[in-house]
Design an enzyme around this catalytic site. Structure first.
Site, PDB file in Angstrom:
ATOM      1  CB  THR A  31      -1.108   0.212   1.259  1.00  0.00           C
ATOM      2  OG1 THR A  31      -1.632  -1.288   1.413  1.00  0.00           O
ATOM      3  CG2 THR A  31      -1.932   1.035   1.015  1.00  0.00           C
ATOM      4  CG  ASP A  84       4.082   2.450   7.567  1.00  0.00           C
ATOM      5  OD1 ASP A  84       4.850   1.887   8.375  1.00  0.00           O
ATOM      6  OD2 ASP A  84       4.032   1.577   6.520  1.00  0.00           O
ATOM      7  N   GLY A 100       5.586  -7.121   6.865  1.00  0.00           N
ATOM      8  CA  GLY A 100       6.809  -6.953   5.572  1.00  0.00           C
ATOM      9  C   GLY A 100       8.153  -7.029   6.580  1.00  0.00           C
ATOM     10  CD  GLU A 106       6.727  -0.463   8.647  1.00  0.00           C
ATOM     11  OE1 GLU A 106       6.188  -1.193   9.365  1.00  0.00           O
ATOM     12  OE2 GLU A 106       6.357  -0.453   7.242  1.00  0.00           O
TER      13      GLU A 106
HETATM   14  O1  DER Z   1       5.129  -4.618   7.332  1.00  0.00           O
HETATM   15  C1  DER Z   1       4.372  -3.578   7.411  1.00  0.00           C
HETATM   16  O2  DER Z   1       4.692  -2.809   8.505  1.00  0.00           O
HETATM   17  C2  DER Z   1       3.673  -3.204   6.324  1.00  0.00           C
HETATM   18  O3  DER Z   1       3.288  -1.648   6.561  1.00  0.00           O
HETATM   19  C3  DER Z   1       2.316  -3.881   6.512  1.00  0.00           C
HETATM   20  O4  DER Z   1       1.858  -3.687   7.833  1.00  0.00           O
HETATM   21  C4  DER Z   1       1.351  -3.443   5.263  1.00  0.00           C
HETATM   22  O5  DER Z   1       1.506  -4.089   4.350  1.00  0.00           O
HETATM   23  P1  DER Z   1       0.450  -4.133   2.901  1.00  0.00           P
HETATM   24  O6  DER Z   1       0.166  -2.432   2.713  1.00  0.00           O
HETATM   25  O7  DER Z   1       1.462  -4.709   1.940  1.00  0.00           O
HETATM   26  O8  DER Z   1      -0.460  -4.768   3.206  1.00  0.00           O
END
Ligand code: DER
Length: 228
Positions: A31, A84, A100, A106
């Site tokens: 995303t 995020d 991820g 983060e």
């Molecule tokens: O790994 C992470 O923190 C990513 O931000 C995850 O929480 C969301 O990943 P996505 O947008 O691919 O679902």
């Protein structure tokens, strides 16, 4: 709309909130990648001046390929905005993140702003954290056994996250640690669980983001963009 189109709609909406001159934390995941693409497009077409602070090698490589100017995380202590993704989002804007394996960096970047915007497809919304997702942990490798035992006492089943094809053995984070997933029952008091996890030596990060997000943008098939 497809799931990816929903993610893109949320990413574009957030990227369109970025103002000229801002320094913005750039999250990780599919995303956030849409948000980064839109930011690059705006820099090019509108000529705005925005500096990014990346949260992972994944996002850094994407920014370099798109020409988004970056500052190192270690150079900054305040960010105008951070955008995020998330894996689970409850009605109080508490999050599970870390699918991820980027959640430690983060969270550091998220701690630098009072304008933390979460973008997601509406499938990420839950009534209670832990409904679907395990809580990702970042663990010092030598602590895996003692952490596993202590998290078990909190009701969590810990499993070390193994690499995808291309890397035999466990996932190693951008900070050089192991990632493990702690599966709990639905979490009644995520704030207390977050604090309990932080007291287990060897856990250097966890994916519970409590009282951090200030805005959530959900893209929903039927309802369009929902913000709260
Ligand atoms: O790994 C992470 O923190 C990513 O931000 C995850 O929480 C969301 O990943 P996505 O947008 O691919 O679902």
């Amino acid at each position: 709309a497809s799931m990816d189109e929903l993610k893109k709609a949320a990413g574009v909406r957030a990227a369109d909130m970025i103002k000229d001159g801002m320094i913005v934390g750039l999250g990780t995941g599919s995303t956030a990648a849409h948000m980064v693409n839109r930011l690059a497009e705006r820099i090019k077409t509108e000529g705005i001046h925005v500096t990014g602070v990346s949260t992972s090698w994944s996002t850094t490589l994407q920014c370099r390929s798109l020409g988004i100017p970056l500052k190192e995380m270690g150079e900054v202590s305040h960010l105008d905005m951070v955008i995020d993704g998330a894996d689970e989002i409850d009605p109080n804007r508490n999050l599970i993140k870390g699918r991820g394996a980027a959640h430690l960096l983060e969270k550091i970047v998220a701690s630098m702003t009072d304008n933390y915007v979460i973008i997601a497809d509406s499938g990420k919304a839950v009534q209670q954290l832990g409904t679907k997702f395990a809580v990702p942990l970042e663990i010092i490798p030598g602590a895996i056994a003692v952490v596993t035992e202590r998290v078990k006492k909190l009701g969590g089943e810990v499993k070390v996250r193994m690499g995808a094809p291309g890397k035999d053995g466990p996932v190693i984070s951008d900070s050089g640690n192991l990632i493990a997933d702690a599966k709990f029952a639905p979490i009644a008091d995520p704030d207390k669980l977050a604090r309990d996890l932080e007291h287990i030596v060897g856990i250097v990060g966890h994916g519970l983001f409590i009282n951090m997000a200030t805005k959530v943008i959900l893209a929903d098939e039927a309802k369009g963009l929902i913000e709260f």
